[in-house]
Design a protein around this motif. Structure first.
Motif, PDB file in Angstrom:
ATOM      1  N   LEU A 192       0.835  -1.207   0.000  1.00 63.47           N
ATOM      2  CA  LEU A 192       0.000   0.000   0.000  1.00 63.47           C
ATOM      3  C   LEU A 192       0.869   1.255   0.000  1.00 63.47           C
ATOM      4  N   ILE A 199      -1.000   4.659  -1.269  1.00 66.31           N
ATOM      5  CA  ILE A 199      -2.358   4.599  -0.721  1.00 66.31           C
ATOM      6  C   ILE A 199      -2.309   4.734   0.800  1.00 66.31           C
ATOM      7  N   PHE A 221      -3.356   4.415   4.674  1.00 62.98           N
ATOM      8  CA  PHE A 221      -4.021   3.393   5.489  1.00 62.98           C
ATOM      9  C   PHE A 221      -3.653   3.637   6.941  1.00 62.98           C
ATOM     10  N   ASP A 247      -6.105  -8.099  -2.300  1.00 64.24           N
ATOM     11  CA  ASP A 247      -6.116  -6.843  -1.547  1.00 64.24           C
ATOM     12  C   ASP A 247      -5.483  -5.685  -2.320  1.00 64.24           C
ATOM     13  N   LEU A 248      -4.228  -5.858  -2.730  1.00 68.59           N
ATOM     14  CA  LEU A 248      -3.526  -4.774  -3.411  1.00 68.59           C
ATOM     15  C   LEU A 248      -4.103  -4.527  -4.803  1.00 68.59           C
ATOM     16  N   SER A 257      -7.151  -4.995  -5.773  1.00 70.19           N
ATOM     17  CA  SER A 257      -8.447  -4.325  -5.620  1.00 70.19           C
ATOM     18  C   SER A 257      -8.300  -2.846  -5.293  1.00 70.19           C
ATOM     19  N   ALA A 258      -7.189  -2.490  -4.662  1.00 72.32           N
ATOM     20  CA  ALA A 258      -6.993  -1.103  -4.225  1.00 72.32           C
ATOM     21  C   ALA A 258      -6.511  -0.183  -5.337  1.00 72.32           C
ATOM     22  N   LEU A 273      -7.539   3.518  -5.993  1.00 71.53           N
ATOM     23  CA  LEU A 273      -7.137   4.509  -4.993  1.00 71.53           C
ATOM     24  C   LEU A 273      -5.761   5.060  -5.322  1.00 71.53           C
ATOM     25  N   PRO A 296     -11.855  -4.512  -0.075  1.00 72.93           N
ATOM     26  CA  PRO A 296     -10.622  -3.762   0.167  1.00 72.93           C
ATOM     27  C   PRO A 296     -10.798  -2.254  -0.022  1.00 72.93           C
ATOM     28  N   LEU A 297     -11.584  -1.857  -1.016  1.00 71.33           N
ATOM     29  CA  LEU A 297     -11.829  -0.424  -1.213  1.00 71.33           C
ATOM     30  C   LEU A 297     -12.529   0.174  -0.002  1.00 71.33           C
ATOM     31  N   LEU A 344     -10.245   0.418   3.118  1.00 68.32           N
ATOM     32  CA  LEU A 344      -9.309   1.536   3.017  1.00 68.32           C
ATOM     33  C   LEU A 344     -10.011   2.890   2.983  1.00 68.32           C
ATOM     34  N   ARG A 345     -11.258   2.887   2.531  1.00 64.94           N
ATOM     35  CA  ARG A 345     -12.018   4.131   2.403  1.00 64.94           C
ATOM     36  C   ARG A 345     -13.434   3.933   2.949  1.00 64.94           C
TER      37      ARG A 345
END
Length: 239
Positions: free
Chosen positions: A10, A15, A17, A55-56, A58-59, A62, A86-87, A90-91
């Protein structure tokens, strides 16, 4: 779960977190394993691979700054919650809707959301049917879809959900270039314009790579679309 791998990835992607996000990712992996023991949710079982491939990956939006604060987002064909979970982790400001045609996946996501302390809407329906519901048609800022269908088919499954000015984000492989002509034709019919593709690399993984196919909603979707469930996949627009 390998927290260091996730945090490092991340960070490399730029990104933001916090510790709560890392704890929620770890908890989500545990819930996924719990359910995966009795129903087929994901074939990616090795933890480092799951961090990278789920995870990564999907992000990626961002890292590109594609989702505004408080954006209303629908994850079309979410499956085990990717990319939507995951989005959302993180958000948490995102107003997320998880859409899937299988009730067992929706039940899993409802339980996971409750246990993670996250708020989102879940919807058990085919995309073609959901996009005709007044509360979902042309009301979203973004529609995301990952590993769902051919690009031209995705245009019909996502664009009807978007307001004018909204954005469809589809995860595709390098071969997407071969699908772009048909995708552009389909988007035109549906009130959209293909913006193009942007790279979505996962740090340290040169062996495989996704790109994001971006389509802007530039007009209204005609009432005839989407066609009845199953038709977009059998007779893709633009092909």
């Amino acid at each position: 779960m390998n927290r260091e791998r996730l945090a490092g990835g991340l960070t490399a992607m730029g990104i933001a977190f916090d510790q709560t996000a890392l704890e929620r990712f770890e908890a989500f992996h545990a819930i996924l394993d719990e359910y995966n023991a009795r129903m087929d949710l994901t074939a990616v079982l090795e933890e480092d691979e799951r961090v990278d491939r789920h995870d990564l990956d999907s992000a990626a939006p961002l890292a590109q700054g594609l989702l505004a604060q408080q954006a209303r987002v629908i994850d079309v064909g979410t499956g085990a919650g990717f990319p939507g979970m995951p989005l959302l982790i993180l958000r948490p400001d995102l107003r997320m809707t998880f859409l899937d045609a299988l009730q067992k996946r929706i039940a899993f996501l409802q339980d996971a959301l409750s246990r993670l302390g996250l708020t989102a809407q879940t919807l058990h329906a085919r995309a073609e049917d959901a996009a005709r519901m007044p509360e979902h048609r042309e009301g979203y800022d973004a529609a995301v879809s990952r590993a769902v269908a051919n690009a031209a088919v995705l245009e019909e499954l996502t664009l009807p959900f978007l307001r004018e000015g909204g954005l469809a984000i589809a995860w595709k492989g390098p071969g997407v270039q071969e699908e772009l002509t048909a995708a552009r034709r389909a988007a035109f019919v549906l009130g959209g314009t293909v913006r193009g593709v942007v790279p979505a690399p996962v740090p340290g993984r040169a062996d495989w790579q996704h790109v994001l196919l971006l389509t802007d909603k530039t007009g209204k979707t005609p009432k005839a679309y989407p066609r009845k469930a199953g038709t977009p996949g059998k007779k893709p627009l633009g092909m």
